[in-house]
Design an enzyme around this catalytic site. Structure first.
Site, PDB file in Angstrom:
ATOM      1  N   GLU A 153       0.828  -1.208   0.000  1.00 17.09           N
ATOM      2  CA  GLU A 153       0.000   0.000   0.000  1.00 17.09           C
ATOM      3  C   GLU A 153       0.864   1.260   0.000  1.00 17.09           C
ATOM      4  O   GLU A 153       0.511   2.263  -0.647  1.00 17.09           O
ATOM      5  CB  GLU A 153      -0.940  -0.025   1.200  1.00 17.09           C
ATOM      6  CG  GLU A 153      -1.978  -1.131   1.086  1.00 17.09           C
ATOM      7  CD  GLU A 153      -2.913  -1.214   2.276  1.00 17.09           C
ATOM      8  OE1 GLU A 153      -4.120  -1.119   2.074  1.00 17.09           O
ATOM      9  OE2 GLU A 153      -2.414  -1.359   3.413  1.00 17.09           O
ATOM     10  N   GLU A 166      -3.931  -9.578   2.853  1.00  9.94           N
ATOM     11  CA  GLU A 166      -4.786  -9.353   4.025  1.00  9.94           C
ATOM     12  C   GLU A 166      -5.900 -10.381   4.168  1.00  9.94           C
ATOM     13  O   GLU A 166      -6.263 -10.773   5.293  1.00  9.94           O
ATOM     14  CB  GLU A 166      -5.378  -7.939   3.974  1.00  9.94           C
ATOM     15  CG  GLU A 166      -4.421  -6.834   4.431  1.00  9.94           C
ATOM     16  CD  GLU A 166      -3.439  -6.402   3.357  1.00  9.94           C
ATOM     17  OE1 GLU A 166      -2.686  -5.451   3.602  1.00  9.94           O
ATOM     18  OE2 GLU A 166      -3.429  -7.008   2.260  1.00  9.94           O
TER      19      GLU A 166
END
Length: 253
Positions: A107, A127
């Site tokens: 990210e 995730e």
């Protein structure tokens, strides 16, 4: 030793996450230090572009899960994960990736405007394998950086994406030899820093915002910025230097 190192020279800020023993995982201390480094970069008129990288051969392994399990949240109000995810700098940011850019590390890479990666680097948003979602900007940015179906595969399987394939599809701007990502990022930053500061910042602002606007809105916003740029001293210096066949002397005004 500081968990974030900074180096400022020749118009370029190099910001290094310095927790190699934890694969540069981001805890609250790193988050605050990154935010402070970005604030200094933004406030200094002599700095035009920043490079974000990681120490010890790893870019960033994401959120420090041990710290998270203790109740620590590596985010700041209005700035998000790592003090950057929700509020990247107004000036250009290059991410220089060695090793893994995993979870929150991916990210952070996606929060950059340009990505330089070693050929053996790897990106991943795993995730879903941990019962979480990539809430630090990954889900918002990955489909802008990759084709839709490839982005979905990355997000829904949690499987890794090699840098060579990321480069093929446009997520990575420059592939470097292993260990050479920062050097290539410096070279790219130098090419940016040679240009007019106000024009560079305004150009980033317009391109970054364009995905949110209709054409009419984009042109209206661009016009406001264009009026400011054309009234600057640099806007006069550029054409004058071209006509006089010399290198421009930018003042950032």
């Amino acid at each position: 030793m500081s968990t974030v190192l900074t180096e400022f020279a020749d118009g370029v800020a190099v910001i290094t996450i310095n927790r190699p023993q934890a694969r540069n995982a981001v805890d609250l201390e790193v988050t605050k230090a990154l935010a402070a480094a970005i604030d200094e970069f933004e406030s200094r008129s002599d700095l035009m572009v920043a490079i974000l990288t990681g120490a010890g051969g790893t870019f960033c392994s994401g959120m420090d899960l041990k710290a998270f399990a203790r109740g620590e949240k590596p985010a700041l109000p209005g700035r998000g994960f790592a003090g950057i995810a929700e509020c990247p700098p107004a000036k250009p940011l290059i991410t220089a990736v060695e090793g893994w850019a995993a979870a929150g590390g991916c990210e952070l890479a996606l929060a950059g405007d340009l990505v330089v990666a070693a050929r053996d680097a790897t990106f991943s948003l795993p995730e879903v394998k941990r019962g979480l979602i990539a809430a630090g900007g990954g889900l918002q940015r990955v489909a802008k950086a990759l084709p839709y179906h490839l982005a979905m595969q990355l997000v829904l399987t949690g499987d890794p994406l090699p840098a060579t394939k990321a480069h093929e599809y446009g997520l990575v701007n420059v592939l470097a030899e292993p260990g050479g990502a920062l050097e290539e990022a410096r070279a790219l930053a130098a090419r940016i820093a040679a240009n007019a500061p106000l024009a560079v910042r305004a150009s980033k602002q317009i391109v970054a915002a364009s995905v949110r606007y209709t054409d009419a809105e984009a042109f209206a916003t661009q016009h406001e910025i264009w009026v400011e740029i054309t009234a600057s001293a640099d806007a006069l210096e550029g054409p004058r230097a071209f006509a006089e066949k010399r290198a421009p002397v930018w003042t950032g005004r």
